[in-house]
Motif scaffolding. Structure first.
Motif, mmCIF file in Angstrom:
data_model
loop_
_atom_site.group_PDB
_atom_site.id
_atom_site.type_symbol
_atom_site.label_atom_id
_atom_site.label_comp_id
_atom_site.label_asym_id
_atom_site.label_seq_id
_atom_site.Cartn_x
_atom_site.Cartn_y
_atom_site.Cartn_z
ATOM 1 N N PHE A 1 2.253 5.093 -10.596
ATOM 2 C CA PHE A 1 1.384 3.938 -10.384
ATOM 3 C C PHE A 1 0.582 3.632 -11.644
ATOM 4 C CE2 PHE A 1 2.411 5.057 -6.062
ATOM 5 C CZ PHE A 1 2.406 3.848 -5.385
ATOM 6 N N THR A 2 0.164 4.682 -12.347
ATOM 7 C CA THR A 2 -0.624 4.496 -13.566
ATOM 8 C C THR A 2 0.196 3.820 -14.652
ATOM 9 O OG1 THR A 2 -1.940 6.459 -13.050
ATOM 10 C CG2 THR A 2 -2.005 5.664 -15.327
ATOM 11 N N ALA A 3 1.429 4.317 -14.879
ATOM 12 C CA ALA A 3 2.295 3.719 -15.902
ATOM 13 C C ALA A 3 2.670 2.285 -15.527
ATOM 14 C CB ALA A 3 3.540 4.574 -16.085
ATOM 15 N N ALA A 4 2.895 2.049 -14.235
ATOM 16 C CA ALA A 4 3.213 0.693 -13.790
ATOM 17 C C ALA A 4 2.042 -0.252 -14.055
ATOM 18 C CB ALA A 4 3.560 0.697 -12.307
ATOM 19 N N GLY A 5 0.825 0.243 -13.853
ATOM 20 C CA GLY A 5 -0.347 -0.565 -14.153
ATOM 21 C C GLY A 5 -0.422 -0.945 -15.618
ATOM 22 N N ARG A 6 -0.127 0.029 -16.498
ATOM 23 C CA ARG A 6 -0.124 -0.273 -17.937
ATOM 24 C C ARG A 6 0.934 -1.319 -18.253
ATOM 25 N NH1 ARG A 6 -1.002 5.445 -18.636
ATOM 26 N NH2 ARG A 6 1.244 5.743 -18.894
ATOM 27 N N ARG A 7 2.110 -1.199 -17.654
ATOM 28 C CA ARG A 7 3.191 -2.149 -17.903
ATOM 29 C C ARG A 7 2.794 -3.566 -17.488
ATOM 30 N NH1 ARG A 7 9.072 -2.014 -17.580
ATOM 31 N NH2 ARG A 7 9.045 0.213 -17.184
ATOM 32 N N LEU A 8 2.092 -3.669 -16.352
ATOM 33 C CA LEU A 8 1.748 -4.982 -15.798
ATOM 34 C C LEU A 8 0.388 -5.495 -16.245
ATOM 35 C CD1 LEU A 8 2.963 -4.315 -12.136
ATOM 36 C CD2 LEU A 8 4.136 -5.670 -13.878
#
Length: 299
Positions: A19-26
């Motif tokens: 979820f953390t990496a996805a947040g950075r991506r988005l």
């Protein structure tokens, strides 16, 4: 809550398994990404992810949903692209991957004027010396330097990339200058582990192929690291031309067996065959084909 945005959050979490990496991506907070996914699961009345304190993985239903989500989001992006293209100026995201050394030097140098000329293009460049799956990682384009293997991707050659066998004068003065490819196994050889057959080097002379099998070689997945090892006197490297070009020019490296031809690599742009090639991507590929290279070995 917008259904498309919740789907984008779901796909990003599935790609990054975080979820953390996805947040950075988005460009979103971890909390908001989690909220989007929870809302989607609530709407679907099913669990899409198995969550623990250490990992996030798709459920069977989540994997099936992901397979159907991707083409829907791609179609939405294509609609957005169509509107942008009708407006004239190049704009929108380009998600690109490239080798670390080449991407941070020659490719970046080539990209700067393109991005300055098209300020509405949003570049997301992922540099890695590992092969990346374009569709699974949500990428549009890969720049790769290799002998092109059979691939499901569409490829366009941007430039030829010579391979050069080289070593430092210090190493060659200590260990001797090999007179034939067959002498190479007696030397310390610096090998690119990313190659299909890393411990096999091939040479051509007078219509004859010389195949050399190396043992006990120093290996790395980074051509730039191997070039620095060669400059430091550790051994003989078989390197793409770009990381050793300056050292060959100023004498820190010299060519070994210059009368024997090596395989010729190419610099390729690769993209998925089932994805709409946007005008900005076509423009970038055409531009790079004109800007990269030629890479010519010194006489």
């Amino acid at each position: 809550m917008d259904k498309i945005e919740t789907m984008r959050a779901f796909v990003a979490v599935a790609q990054d398994q975080s979820f953390t990496a996805a947040g950075r991506r988005l460009g979103l907070s971890t909390k908001l990404v989690s909220k989007y996914v929870q809302h989607l699961e609530s709407q679907l009345k099913t669990q899409l992810f198995n969550r623990t304190t250490r990992s996030v993985s798709l459920t069977d239903v989540g994997a099936a949903y992901l397979e159907r989500c991707r083409p829907i989001l791609e179609q939405m992006d294509e609609l957005d692209d169509l509107v942008r293209e009708r407006q004239g100026a190049l704009s929108g995201p380009i998600r690109l991957t490239a080798p670390t050394g080449f991407g941070s030097t020659r490719l970046t140098e080539a990209l700067i004027p393109f991005l300055q000329a098209h300020p509405e293009v949003e570049l997301d460049m992922k540099l890695t010396d590992h092969r990346v799956a374009l569709v699974e990682e949500g990428l549009d384009l890969a720049i790769r330097i290799s002998v092109l293997r059979d691939s499901a991707l569409i490829a366009r050659k941007l430039a030829d990339m010579p391979l050069v066998l080289c070593a430092s004068p210090d190493y060659l003065n200590r260990a001797g200058r090999p007179r034939s490819p067959e002498a190479l196994p007696t030397h310390t050889c610096l090998v690119n582990s990313n190659q299909q057959e890393p411990n096999i080097w091939r040479f051509h002379k007078a219509g004859r192929e010389h195949v050399v099998r190396l043992h006990g070689a120093v290996t790395s997945n980074s051509p730039g690291a191997l070039a620095q090892m060669a400059i430091g006197g550790l051994g003989i490297a078989m390197s793409p031309f770009y990381p050793v070009e300056a050292a060959l020019a100023d004498g820190r490296l010299e060519r070994v067996l210059p009368d024997h031809a090596t395989d010729l690599f190419g610099v390729y742009a690769l993209y998925p065959p089932n994805r709409h090639l946007t005008r900005r991507l076509r423009a970038l590929i055409d531009y790079l084909a004109g800007e990269l290279g030629p890479f010519k070995l010194p006489e």
